[in-house]
Design a protein around this motif. Structure first.
Motif, PDB file in Angstrom:
ATOM      1  N   ALA A  22      22.665  22.934 -51.994  1.00  0.00           N
ATOM      2  CA  ALA A  22      22.206  21.946 -51.019  1.00  0.00           C
ATOM      3  C   ALA A  22      20.843  21.402 -51.396  1.00  0.00           C
ATOM      4  N   ASP A  23      20.029  22.205 -52.075  1.00  0.00           N
ATOM      5  CA  ASP A  23      18.668  21.832 -52.410  1.00  0.00           C
ATOM      6  C   ASP A  23      18.613  20.716 -53.442  1.00  0.00           C
ATOM      7  N   THR A  24      19.697  20.474 -54.149  1.00  0.00           N
ATOM      8  CA  THR A  24      19.708  19.431 -55.170  1.00  0.00           C
ATOM      9  C   THR A  24      20.631  18.268 -54.805  1.00  0.00           C
ATOM     10  N   LYS A  25      21.287  18.382 -53.693  1.00  0.00           N
ATOM     11  CA  LYS A  25      22.233  17.341 -53.296  1.00  0.00           C
ATOM     12  C   LYS A  25      21.515  16.185 -52.608  1.00  0.00           C
ATOM     13  N   VAL A  26      21.917  14.952 -52.938  1.00  0.00           N
ATOM     14  CA  VAL A  26      21.338  13.747 -52.339  1.00  0.00           C
ATOM     15  C   VAL A  26      22.407  13.090 -51.463  1.00  0.00           C
ATOM     16  N   GLU A  27      22.040  12.839 -50.215  1.00  0.00           N
ATOM     17  CA  GLU A  27      22.943  12.139 -49.303  1.00  0.00           C
ATOM     18  C   GLU A  27      22.660  10.632 -49.381  1.00  0.00           C
ATOM     19  N   THR A  28      23.713   9.840 -49.266  1.00  0.00           N
ATOM     20  CA  THR A  28      23.541   8.379 -49.309  1.00  0.00           C
ATOM     21  C   THR A  28      24.257   7.732 -48.137  1.00  0.00           C
ATOM     22  N   ILE A  29      23.678   6.667 -47.664  1.00  0.00           N
ATOM     23  CA  ILE A  29      24.333   5.820 -46.679  1.00  0.00           C
ATOM     24  C   ILE A  29      23.806   4.397 -46.876  1.00  0.00           C
ATOM     25  N   SER A  30      24.717   3.460 -46.950  1.00  0.00           N
ATOM     26  CA  SER A  30      24.361   2.071 -47.195  1.00  0.00           C
ATOM     27  C   SER A  30      23.523   1.981 -48.466  1.00  0.00           C
ATOM     28  N   ARG A  31      22.261   1.542 -48.360  1.00  0.00           N
ATOM     29  CA  ARG A  31      21.391   1.403 -49.537  1.00  0.00           C
ATOM     30  C   ARG A  31      20.282   2.447 -49.550  1.00  0.00           C
ATOM     31  N   LEU A  32      20.474   3.498 -48.793  1.00  0.00           N
ATOM     32  CA  LEU A  32      19.455   4.547 -48.660  1.00  0.00           C
ATOM     33  C   LEU A  32      19.957   5.851 -49.262  1.00  0.00           C
ATOM     34  N   ALA A  33      19.109   6.497 -50.048  1.00  0.00           N
ATOM     35  CA  ALA A  33      19.396   7.814 -50.607  1.00  0.00           C
ATOM     36  C   ALA A  33      18.335   8.781 -50.109  1.00  0.00           C
ATOM     37  N   GLN A  34      18.748   9.993 -49.706  1.00  0.00           N
ATOM     38  CA  GLN A  34      17.812  10.963 -49.128  1.00  0.00           C
ATOM     39  C   GLN A  34      18.030  12.326 -49.765  1.00  0.00           C
ATOM     40  N   PHE A 130      10.486  19.409 -47.450  1.00  0.00           N
ATOM     41  CA  PHE A 130      10.143  17.984 -47.352  1.00  0.00           C
ATOM     42  C   PHE A 130      11.326  17.146 -47.832  1.00  0.00           C
ATOM     43  N   VAL A 131      11.240  15.851 -47.568  1.00  0.00           N
ATOM     44  CA  VAL A 131      12.352  14.955 -47.856  1.00  0.00           C
ATOM     45  C   VAL A 131      11.828  13.733 -48.599  1.00  0.00           C
ATOM     46  N   ILE A 132      12.619  13.265 -49.554  1.00  0.00           N
ATOM     47  CA  ILE A 132      12.303  12.048 -50.306  1.00  0.00           C
ATOM     48  C   ILE A 132      13.396  11.017 -50.014  1.00  0.00           C
ATOM     49  N   ASP A 133      12.977   9.869 -49.542  1.00  0.00           N
ATOM     50  CA  ASP A 133      13.898   8.752 -49.289  1.00  0.00           C
ATOM     51  C   ASP A 133      13.684   7.671 -50.337  1.00  0.00           C
ATOM     52  N   VAL A 134      14.767   7.111 -50.815  1.00  0.00           N
ATOM     53  CA  VAL A 134      14.720   5.920 -51.670  1.00  0.00           C
ATOM     54  C   VAL A 134      15.542   4.846 -50.977  1.00  0.00           C
ATOM     55  N   GLU A 135      14.884   3.753 -50.619  1.00  0.00           N
ATOM     56  CA  GLU A 135      15.595   2.628 -50.029  1.00  0.00           C
ATOM     57  C   GLU A 135      15.649   1.502 -51.059  1.00  0.00           C
ATOM     58  N   PHE A 136      16.847   1.172 -51.491  1.00  0.00           N
ATOM     59  CA  PHE A 136      17.036   0.110 -52.476  1.00  0.00           C
ATOM     60  C   PHE A 136      17.089  -1.238 -51.748  1.00  0.00           C
TER      61      PHE A 136
END
Length: 346
Positions: A22-34, A130-136
């Motif tokens: 789970a610590d390396t998994k990235v969730e995505t929705i629409s244009r956002l990756a978390q 902590f959490v890192i978000d990338v919004e494309f």
């Protein structure tokens, strides 16, 4: 114990240590990756699993060297090599469960090929979870040298273009396949079928025919005897938004007369602009006549400028006598005034 863990398959290892997965998994929705990171721990580098967004698979990576550094890069593949992404994005880093403001990057726009193309230093140390978000904001396919990058996501402009193309295809079928036509047009050499609603929307003259108790309303027939079947079809093609450039060019004089008669302003303007583009000594007097007949001020000014300011009047002196005998008096007056304005004494 160490050897027994290594002997397990990746699936068995993930079952033994689900938190690590789970610590390396990235969730995505629409244009956002978390990417949620439970604990950076003693290590100085961690990379996420790949995640799909757009055409590419991506990775996030973090490094700790006094401060935190965040990397974003596409997974090496044929797609990322042949069609490298030009990405426009924002990054956010925030502690989980802590009411501290997130650390937000400026908007970045980078061509991303590998992990060295982008690194963002975070000037705040984050502890614990902590959490890192990338919004494309946009993803474009980088074009070859000299070409323009093309977005993989539709913008409002090209969505409108796609919508317009679809609508025109539908309307074109209505005309050419005669779908639910409700009015007949009699031309000089044949008949055509059309739709009252579309004709009315394009012309106040057509609209009046069908609103009032005129013969066109009763018979659902319009007589356009001053147009050939071919030129009238060009008129309908314009009204339905499907006219071809070559048909417009071929029939523009007939279209101009029809536009004036049926009060189709956009068509009249288009004809005037077209006639203005190819004035020459062989047609300038004819264009002047048309400009006077249909009140085309721009075309008239263009013809007079061509004749007098550019001195082309001398090229057609043999044709002037016949023109003067048939030309409208008001037009002749304007020509005379133009002569005076051009040839006035210095």
């Amino acid at each position: 114990m160490y050897e027994s863990v290594l002997s397990l398959s990746p699936q068995q290892q993930s079952l033994q240590n689900p938190k690590k997965m789970a610590d390396t998994k990235v969730e995505t929705i629409s244009r956002l990756a978390q990417w949620k990171i439970d604990n950076f721990g003693p290590c100085s580098y961690k990379k996420s699993d790949s995640f799909k967004l757009g055409l590419w698979n991506w990775h996030l990576a973090i490094e700790k060297n006094r401060y935190l550094y965040v990397r974003l890069f596409p997974e090496p593949s044929r797609v990322s090599k042949d069609q490298p992404p030009l990405a426009r994005f924002i990054l956010r880093v925030s502690n989980l469960g802590v009411s501290r403001r997130p650390y937000i990057s400026p908007i970045h726009e980078r061509l991303l090929r590998n992990s060295d193309d982008f690194v963002w230093p975070v000037d705040i140390t984050f502890f614990g979870r902590f959490v890192i978000d990338v919004e494309f904001l946009d993803l474009k396919i980088c074009a070859p040298i000299g070409g323009e990058a093309v977005s993989i996501w539709p913008t409002q402009g090209n969505m409108q273009s796609l919508s317009s193309q679809s609508a025109l295809q539908t309307i074109s079928r209505m005309l050419y396949e005669g779908i639910h036509t409700d009015v007949t047009i009699k031309t000089a050499d044949g008949t055509l079928k059309a739709h009252k609603a579309i004709l009315s929307a394009s012309s106040t003259v057509f609209q009046s025919m069908f609103l009032h108790d005129l013969k066109e309303k009763e018979s659902s027939t319009i007589e356009i005897n001053d147009m050939s079947l071919e030129s009238c079809m060009a008129l309908l093609s314009y009204v339905y938004g499907t006219i071809k450039p070559e048909d417009f060019w071929k029939h523009r004089l007939s279209l101009l007369a029809a536009a004036n008669k049926y009060d189709i302003t956009s068509l009249k303007d288009a004809c005037e602009e077209s006639l203005l583009e190819d004035i020459n000594s062989g047609n300038v007097l004819e264009r002047l006549q048309e400009a006077g007949l249909y009140q085309l001020d721009k075309l008239k000014k263009g013809c007079l400028t061509y004749l007098f300011e550019f001195g082309k009047i001398y090229d057609i002196k043999d044709e002037l006598n016949g023109f003067f005998q048939t030309a409208d008096r008001e037009l002749l007056t304007e020509m005379f005034q133009e002569v005076l304005s051009v040839w006035k004494p210095a």
